[in-house]
Design a protein around this motif. Structure first.
Motif, PDB file in Angstrom:
ATOM      1  N   SER A 255      -8.256  -6.005  15.708  1.00 45.30           N
ATOM      2  CA  SER A 255      -7.852  -6.277  14.338  1.00 45.30           C
ATOM      3  C   SER A 255      -6.754  -5.323  13.912  1.00 45.30           C
TER       4      SER A 255
ATOM      5  N   VAL B 283      -1.492 -15.469  13.648  1.00 46.39           N
ATOM      6  CA  VAL B 283      -1.827 -14.088  13.985  1.00 46.39           C
ATOM      7  C   VAL B 283      -3.328 -13.881  14.006  1.00 46.39           C
ATOM      8  N   GLY B 284      -4.011 -14.323  12.946  1.00 48.20           N
ATOM      9  CA  GLY B 284      -5.444 -14.103  12.866  1.00 48.20           C
ATOM     10  C   GLY B 284      -5.983 -14.508  11.510  1.00 48.20           C
TER      11      GLY B 284
ATOM     12  N   LEU C 257      -7.582 -10.586  14.961  1.00 42.81           N
ATOM     13  CA  LEU C 257      -6.513 -11.269  15.682  1.00 42.81           C
ATOM     14  C   LEU C 257      -7.052 -12.455  16.466  1.00 42.81           C
TER      15      LEU C 257
ATOM     16  N   THR D 195      -6.561 -13.032  19.405  1.00 47.10           N
ATOM     17  CA  THR D 195      -6.940 -12.598  20.749  1.00 47.10           C
ATOM     18  C   THR D 195      -8.329 -11.966  20.790  1.00 47.10           C
ATOM     19  N   ASP D 196      -8.941 -11.730  19.626  1.00 41.20           N
ATOM     20  CA  ASP D 196     -10.278 -11.149  19.599  1.00 41.20           C
ATOM     21  C   ASP D 196     -11.270 -12.095  20.279  1.00 41.20           C
TER      22      ASP D 196
ATOM     23  N   SER E 117     -12.804 -14.852  18.227  1.00 38.43           N
ATOM     24  CA  SER E 117     -11.918 -15.785  17.524  1.00 38.43           C
ATOM     25  C   SER E 117     -11.984 -17.177  18.140  1.00 38.43           C
TER      26      SER E 117
ATOM     27  N   THR F 207       0.779  -9.920  19.403  1.00 40.06           N
ATOM     28  CA  THR F 207       0.070  -9.184  18.347  1.00 40.06           C
ATOM     29  C   THR F 207       0.180  -7.674  18.498  1.00 40.06           C
TER      30      THR F 207
END
Length: 286
Positions: free
Chosen positions: A134, A158-159, A173, A175-176, A179, A259
């Motif tokens: 994050s 982005v998130g 994000l 990519t977490d 997510s 990111t």
């Protein structure tokens, strides 16, 4: 007395030999006589010494002059080097300002073309804990940012805002690993899910094996998750794996937004965030 003469015998002899030509010259200048054999012998002996002394003195003077010249050149070089460093720093600062202006101009153009409200914000922090990928942005509830709103750039998503305070918000994000984003293939309109997998490409999930997907296809948001508006760029398909058995096929999605290099973002509204804002307003009125 004799001991002093013995000790300084050589300096006294050299001094007498050096002084004799001078005295002889002065005397001859008055009388106008030619040098006698003794004068010639003394001059013959002392001339090399005088010449050596003169050369030594001239060499010392020349060395001092060269040293002073070199010192001046060195000081001038130091000043020029400092000026060069200052100019390079100024050029670098101007280049950074120009790059930032281009990013902000691109962000402003995207915000003006977008249909809903766009809240610009700057990334002010990065969560150092790998458990939750994050970032923290400079926009909070007083700016109209609430939990559940999506965060984007002109290049793509982005998130999602997961926590909002008065002046700051935390954004998880894409990519977490927790997510999940509802997506579709722009070319074939096939639907699936983009799942975060840590730092690196996203994972394409829930894409039926019968759907038309190819490497290089552009993946966009479908808007069915109530978080991201439809049509935002997510990334491109790579490493497509069409399985012979099972219901789904798999692939990686290279994110459109890096990111790790975020600086400015836009926070956009969503049905969830609108409901959250309405609930907060109702609670405040009560």
């Amino acid at each position: 007395m004799l001991s002093l003469l013995k000790r300084y015998r050589r300096p006294l002899i050299v001094g007498a030999l050096l002084l004799y030509p001078l005295v002889a010259f002065l005397l001859s200048g008055r009388k106008g006589r030619d040098p006698n054999p003794i004068d010639r012998a003394v001059i013959a002996v002392t001339s090399p010494v005088q010449q050596a002394l003169t050369a030594s003195i001239e060499g010392a003077v020349s060395a001092v002059r060269h040293y002073l010249d070199l010192r001046g050149v060195r000081q001038e070089n130091d000043a020029l080097r400092l000026e060069n460093l200052q100019l390079r720093a100024s050029v670098q600062a101007l280049g950074e300002s120009r790059t930032e202006n281009e990013r902000l101009r691109k962000l402003l153009g995207y915000a003006e073309a977008a249909a809903g409200p766009e809240i610009p914000a700057r990334v002010v922090g990065v969560n150092p804990v790998a458990k939750l990928l994050s970032v923290r942005i400079s926009g909070g509830e007083k700016d109209g940012v609430f939990r559940g709103m999506s965060v984007v750039t002109p290049d793509g998503i982005v998130g999602q805002v997961i926590r909002a305070t008065g002046s700051y918000s935390d954004v998880a994000l894409v990519t977490d690993p927790q997510s999940r984003v509802a997506v579709r293939v722009q070319r074939s309109r096939a639907r699936g899910t983009a799942a975060g997998a840590g730092n690196g490409p996203l994972k394409l999930e829930n894409m039926l094996r019968t759907e038309d997907v190819d490497n290089g296809d552009l993946i966009i948001t479908s808007g069915t998750d109530g978080i991201y508006p439809p049509g935002l760029v997510v990334g491109r398909v790579t490493n497509l794996e069409k399985k012979e058995h099972g219901m789904f096929q798999g692939a990686d999605i290279v994110p459109a937004v890096d990111t790790s290099k975020l600086e400015e973002v836009l926070v956009v509204g969503s049905p969830y965030s609108a409901m959250a804002q309405g609930s907060a307003a109702e609670g405040a009125s009560k």
